[in-house]
Design an enzyme around this catalytic site. Structure first.
Site, short mmCIF file in Angstrom:
data_model
loop_
_atom_site.label_atom_id
_atom_site.label_comp_id
_atom_site.label_asym_id
_atom_site.label_seq_id
_atom_site.Cartn_x
_atom_site.Cartn_y
_atom_site.Cartn_z
CE1 TYR A 194 -3.18 -2.91 0.53
CE2 TYR A 194 -3.36 -2.35 2.84
CZ TYR A 194 -3.72 -3.14 1.77
OH TYR A 194 -4.62 -4.16 1.97
CG LEU A 254 -17.94 -0.47 4.57
CD1 LEU A 254 -17.53 0.91 5.03
CD2 LEU A 254 -19.38 -0.77 4.98
CG LEU A 289 -22.10 -3.00 1.11
CD1 LEU A 289 -21.47 -4.20 1.79
CD2 LEU A 289 -23.58 -3.26 0.82
#
Length: 310
Positions: free
Chosen positions: A51, A209, A214
């Site tokens: 990341y 999510l 979501l």
């Protein structure tokens, strides 16, 4: 507090994802989110050495930002820290030498002397499980890592890894991090979930999510502009997309919370799930995540969400 599988790590049932740090959240905002997360009762942070390779900051930026926060805040001991190895462009795979080098690089970026939960970011079928798990075992024995987990493993490969650790006397995976949410159920609820349950592991699902779908901000005729728009929009094309949103809206209204809180609470209440992973790009997005820590859905609400998402 809940225990991560067979480890001695106790966490609150929500993990803050570090994938946005250095990508859609700069260092200052990332630090504010981390401070608020801990001050609000959170204690579990998940990142990876890769990341965010797709951002201007490049691979390792998330770990670097978390490390600078540890140094600035002095809150290292208030956090159960998880990071991953295996997908960073110059450290791909799970060969022993790769793991040995990558862990030291992560420790340096994170400005810490240990990683609480070290994930194999993806299965590496080209490296023997004995080699991978032997290397992880060395790290546990050396005190650099407290526990290990598997991410993106199928049920059969996870079972094979657990059997290898038992046979060789190596440290064993204590958790699985796979894709799982109200709109992504098939992968985990197949054989992977059964292996987790049968072996006393914990499930710590990512994309809880569904790329923001979501949260409820993506609706028919209304697509929020964001880095994740394409990933979220695809769920509107599925027949169940609007049904899931309707069920979430009903539960959210009943509890006076945001849609994201309900989606996370549903996932947290699924068998074997310990702590869903969700990220906050801004401080304003964090309260909806934190509300999921204490939100309990009743049997009727769980059933309605289950029906809508199948």
């Amino acid at each position: 507090m809940t225990r991560i599988g067979t480890s001695d790590l106790d966490v609150k049932p929500l993990s803050l994802g570090g994938n946005v740090f250095g990508w859609t959240a700069d260092e200052a905002e990332s630090h504010r989110v981390l401070d608020a997360f801990v001050e609000g009762g959170g204690d579990f942070v998940d990142t990876a050495d890769v990341y965010s390779a797709w951002s201007a900051g490049g691979a390792g930026i998330s770990e670097t930002i978390i490390g600078s926060w540890f140094a600035k805040s002095g809150k290292r001991d208030q956090v159960v820290l998880a990071t991953k190895v295996g997908k960073k462009p110059d450290r791909e795979g799970l060969a022993a030498d790769t793991i040995r080098v990558a862990v030291d690089e992560s420790l340096q970026r994170l400005q810490t002397d240990r990683i609480d939960l070290y994930w194999a970011h993806a299965d590496d079928p080209d490296t023997a499980l004995e080699e991978t798990l032997g290397a992880f075992d060395e790290l546990v024995r050396a005190g650099k890592v407290r526990a290990i987990g598997a991410s993106n493993y199928t049920g059969p490969r996870l079972e094979a890894a657990l059997e290898t650790s038992r046979r060789e006397g190596f440290a064993s995976y204590v958790a699985l991090q796979n894709l799982y949410s109200l709109v992504e159920r098939a992968e985990y609820e197949g054989d992977a979930g059964k292996v987790v349950a049968d072996n006393g592991l914990a499930s710590i699902p990512y994309s809880a999510l569904a790329s923001g779908f979501l949260t409820g901000k993506y609706r028919p005729g209304r697509l929020a502009e964001s880095q994740r728009q394409a990933g979220a929009a695809k769920y509107l094309d599925e027949p169940r997309g609007e049904k899931v949103l309707a069920a979430l809206d009903a539960a959210a209204a009943a509890h006076g919370v945001e849609v994201a809180s309900v989606a996370l609470a549903w996932l947290r209440q699924q068998p074997t799930v310990l702590a869903p992973i969700a990220s906050a790009r801004t401080l304003e997005q964090l309260p909806a995540l934190m509300a999921a820590l204490d939100l309990v859905l009743d049997a009727e609400e769980l059933s309605a969400l289950d029906r809508a998402s199948r």
